[in-house]
Design a protein around this motif. Structure first.
Motif, PDB file in Angstrom:
ATOM      1  N   ASN A 190       0.844  -1.244   0.060  1.00 41.87           N
ATOM      2  CA  ASN A 190       0.191   0.064  -0.091  1.00 41.87           C
ATOM      3  C   ASN A 190       0.811   1.390  -0.088  1.00 41.87           C
ATOM      4  O   ASN A 190       0.380   2.372   0.016  1.00 41.87           O
ATOM      5  CB  ASN A 190      -0.817  -0.026   1.259  1.00 41.87           C
ATOM      6  N   LYS A 212      -3.694  -2.458  -3.695  1.00 42.48           N
ATOM      7  CA  LYS A 212      -2.300  -3.177  -3.647  1.00 42.48           C
ATOM      8  C   LYS A 212      -1.675  -3.283  -4.911  1.00 42.48           C
ATOM      9  O   LYS A 212      -0.309  -3.605  -5.059  1.00 42.48           O
ATOM     10  CB  LYS A 212      -2.323  -4.389  -2.799  1.00 42.48           C
ATOM     11  N   GLU A 251      -8.872  -5.976  11.163  1.00 38.85           N
ATOM     12  CA  GLU A 251     -10.035  -5.311  10.980  1.00 38.85           C
ATOM     13  C   GLU A 251     -10.754  -4.569  12.274  1.00 38.85           C
ATOM     14  O   GLU A 251     -11.938  -4.389  11.969  1.00 38.85           O
ATOM     15  CB  GLU A 251     -11.028  -6.010   9.857  1.00 38.85           C
ATOM     16  N   ASN A 297     -12.699  -0.118   0.225  1.00 41.23           N
ATOM     17  CA  ASN A 297     -11.480  -0.553   0.624  1.00 41.23           C
ATOM     18  C   ASN A 297     -11.909  -2.210   0.989  1.00 41.23           C
ATOM     19  O   ASN A 297     -13.000  -2.779   0.796  1.00 41.23           O
ATOM     20  CB  ASN A 297     -11.050   0.141   2.054  1.00 41.23           C
ATOM     21  N   GLY A 298     -10.782  -2.928   1.385  1.00 39.55           N
ATOM     22  CA  GLY A 298     -10.849  -4.272   1.424  1.00 39.55           C
ATOM     23  C   GLY A 298     -11.336  -4.667   2.715  1.00 39.55           C
ATOM     24  O   GLY A 298     -12.321  -5.825   2.706  1.00 39.55           O
ATOM     25  N   ASP A 314     -10.633 -13.746   0.340  1.00 34.69           N
ATOM     26  CA  ASP A 314     -10.107 -12.531   0.684  1.00 34.69           C
ATOM     27  C   ASP A 314      -9.106 -12.335  -0.421  1.00 34.69           C
ATOM     28  O   ASP A 314      -8.019 -12.826  -0.038  1.00 34.69           O
ATOM     29  CB  ASP A 314      -9.778 -12.205   1.899  1.00 34.69           C
ATOM     30  N   ALA A 368      -7.335  -9.713  -1.605  1.00 33.00           N
ATOM     31  CA  ALA A 368      -6.643  -8.408  -1.843  1.00 33.00           C
ATOM     32  C   ALA A 368      -5.484  -8.580  -2.443  1.00 33.00           C
ATOM     33  O   ALA A 368      -5.082  -7.532  -3.272  1.00 33.00           O
ATOM     34  CB  ALA A 368      -6.240  -8.016  -0.186  1.00 33.00           C
ATOM     35  N   ARG A 369      -4.872  -9.841  -2.896  1.00 36.74           N
ATOM     36  CA  ARG A 369      -3.913 -10.241  -3.560  1.00 36.74           C
ATOM     37  C   ARG A 369      -4.008 -11.362  -4.451  1.00 36.74           C
ATOM     38  O   ARG A 369      -3.188 -11.975  -4.648  1.00 36.74           O
ATOM     39  CB  ARG A 369      -2.657 -10.219  -2.544  1.00 36.74           C
ATOM     40  N   GLU A 418      -1.895 -13.884   4.155  1.00 40.78           N
ATOM     41  CA  GLU A 418      -1.308 -12.836   4.927  1.00 40.78           C
ATOM     42  C   GLU A 418       0.339 -13.246   5.012  1.00 40.78           C
ATOM     43  O   GLU A 418       0.769 -12.112   5.367  1.00 40.78           O
ATOM     44  CB  GLU A 418      -1.896 -12.344   6.321  1.00 40.78           C
ATOM     45  N   ASN A 450     -14.643  -7.456   2.678  1.00 40.79           N
ATOM     46  CA  ASN A 450     -14.694  -8.651   3.308  1.00 40.79           C
ATOM     47  C   ASN A 450     -16.139  -8.523   4.271  1.00 40.79           C
ATOM     48  O   ASN A 450     -16.787  -9.613   4.414  1.00 40.79           O
ATOM     49  CB  ASN A 450     -13.624  -8.730   4.510  1.00 40.79           C
ATOM     50  N   HIS A 478      -6.569 -11.400   7.860  1.00 39.22           N
ATOM     51  CA  HIS A 478      -6.558  -9.900   7.860  1.00 39.22           C
ATOM     52  C   HIS A 478      -8.020  -9.619   8.565  1.00 39.22           C
ATOM     53  O   HIS A 478      -8.155  -8.836   9.656  1.00 39.22           O
ATOM     54  CB  HIS A 478      -6.676  -9.302   6.517  1.00 39.22           C
ATOM     55  N   THR A 502      -7.579 -16.648   2.508  1.00 40.85           N
ATOM     56  CA  THR A 502      -7.022 -15.271   1.928  1.00 40.85           C
ATOM     57  C   THR A 502      -6.022 -15.921   0.562  1.00 40.85           C
ATOM     58  O   THR A 502      -5.179 -16.697   0.903  1.00 40.85           O
ATOM     59  CB  THR A 502      -6.193 -14.569   2.908  1.00 40.85           C
TER      60      THR A 502
HETATM   61  C1  LIG Z   1      -5.424  -9.925   3.415  1.00 42.73           C
HETATM   62  C2  LIG Z   1      -5.826  -8.459   3.107  1.00 42.73           C
HETATM   63  N1  LIG Z   1      -7.315  -8.259   3.336  1.00 42.73           N
HETATM   64  C3  LIG Z   1      -7.923  -7.092   3.298  1.00 42.73           C
HETATM   65  C4  LIG Z   1      -7.035  -6.003   3.171  1.00 42.73           C
HETATM   66  C5  LIG Z   1      -7.706  -4.695   2.927  1.00 42.73           C
HETATM   67  O1  LIG Z   1      -7.654  -3.956   3.777  1.00 42.73           O
HETATM   68  P1  LIG Z   1      -7.835  -2.141   3.630  1.00 42.73           P
HETATM   69  O2  LIG Z   1      -9.481  -2.023   4.464  1.00 42.73           O
HETATM   70  O3  LIG Z   1      -7.061  -1.407   4.433  1.00 42.73           O
HETATM   71  O4  LIG Z   1      -8.324  -1.896   2.202  1.00 42.73           O
HETATM   72  C6  LIG Z   1      -5.645  -6.072   3.408  1.00 42.73           C
HETATM   73  C7  LIG Z   1      -4.630  -4.712   3.351  1.00 42.73           C
HETATM   74  O5  LIG Z   1      -3.749  -4.901   4.061  1.00 42.73           O
HETATM   75  C8  LIG Z   1      -5.144  -7.185   3.331  1.00 42.73           C
HETATM   76  O6  LIG Z   1      -3.673  -7.541   3.552  1.00 42.73           O
END
Ligand SMILES: Cc1ncc(COP(=O)(O)O)c(C=O)c1O
Length: 348
Positions: A11, A205, A93, A62-63, A172, A174-175, A145, A67, A88, A141
């Protein structure tokens, strides 16, 4: 001189120039709000081209929001979600799943951040017992993570077990782009084709200014999502600027070239730091993250000196584990200078 690229978080990277150009190009005149615009229609079509005709996409800010909205859209108040202890959802969260969607999380310890089908069975003893929250969803995920990956076969096996126990499978993602790039498979091969029911898809990301997407792959799960998105304050009035970014990312190769770069730089970093005495890589480096154990004095020296120019996170204070993340814009020079400085600090 532009500030250096650091290894603290993907980020920390800026916005890809093509994405910035897409935002600027969308900034012409007026357009309908809340997603009733041509950019959103095209971006939704682009998502269907990746995830299949049945995919329903809802852009969010946002992520964490993606979720939590996923959980809220498909779970009832007495239903629980299974995830890893390092998810995450669970650790980053701020309890939003519990507070906002009212979902109890049932966590599973893992070695490298990955659930297995057998983990689901371990939590099944109290199915039907009204005194116990009922596990109804599994969230994995991808990439994890801890920088590891699930293969398509591993996801299918979790999906099969989840469905046989009347549970849904959420990713999840995010990646997710980093995972697809590393495994050299399509986004659908990791989701639509492996029994995933819904996912959070990451953009921030991977080169966006902001923006993630809820993608629901089972149409019968979709009806509540647009209401949940609004109630959870994730409905963007100037949606075209989120959608234009996703169109730029996903309509061509940008998503995968950005992710490939981040992954390749993580491999380069691993290769450079692994031989340094006092650096122990603790998780397989499979996507864009490198986790290493260092001695406490080495961490202190790094934080006192190196981290000013190259900040990074101490992931686990007690265990002496640090995390280095690579981004879409990390260069070989960034990696080489970081690894050289790291070697000096660890040996000092
Ligand atoms: C695995 C994962 N999920 C979701 C998120 C999204 O989070 P954000 O609410 O910061 O966008 C992140 C961000 O670090 C993440 O690493």
């Amino acid at each position: 001189m532009s500030p250096p690229h650091d290894f603290a978080s993907d980020n920390h990277a800026g916005i890809h120039p093509d994405v910035m150009a897409a935002i600027a190009a969308a900034n012409e005149g007026h357009a309908a709000s809340y997603g009733a615009d041509e950019w959103t229609a095209r971006a939704e079509e682009t998502f269907r081209s990746h995830f299949g005709e049945g995919a329903r996409t809802f852009f969010v800010f946002n992520g964490s929001g993606a979720n939590v909205a996923c959980l809220d859209a498909v779970l009832r108040p007495h239903e629980a979600a299974i995830c890893t202890e390092s998810a995450h959802l669970h650790v980053d969260e701020c309890g939003a799943p519990e507070r906002i969607s009212g979902t109890k999380l049932l966590t599973v310890p893992t070695e490298h951040g990955k659930l297995t089908p057998d983990d689901l069975g371990r939590l099944d003893a109290r199915r039907g017992d009204e005194h116990s929250a009922q596990a109804r969803l599994v969230s994995i995920t991808q990439s994890t993570e801890l920088g590891t990956l699930y293969t398509p076969a591993e996801i299918s096996a979790i999906g099969e077990r989840a469905h046989s126990m009347d549970m849904l499978l959420h990713v999840d993602g995010a990646r997710l782009a980093n995972a697809a790039a590393a495994l050299d498979v399509s986004l659908a091969a990791l989701t639509t084709d492996t029994g995933v029911d819904l996912l959070s898809f990451g953009g921030t990301k991977n080169g966006l200014m902001f923006g993630e997407a809820i993608v629901i792959l089972r149409p019968d799960l979709a009806p509540h999502a647009k209401f949940v998105r609004k109630q959870l304050l994730q409905l963007n009035s100037k949606m075209r600027f989120a959608s234009a970014q996703f169109e730029a990312l996903l309509s061509g190769d940008l998503w995968i070239s950005n992710a490939r770069n981040a992954n390749a730089m993580a491999q380069r970093l691993r290769e450079a730091v692994e031989p340094i005495e006092g650096v122990q890589i603790v998780h397989p480096v499979e996507a864009n993250a490198v986790f290493a154990r260092l001695s406490r004095p080495a961490i202190d020296r790094l934080l006192a000196g190196l981290s000013v120019e190259h900040p990074f996170y101490v992931w686990d204070e007690a265990d002496g584990v640090v995390r280095w993340m690579c981004s879409w814009d990390t260069t070989p020079e960034d990696v080489d200078s970081f690894a050289a400085a790291l070697g000096e600090a660890v040996r000092a």
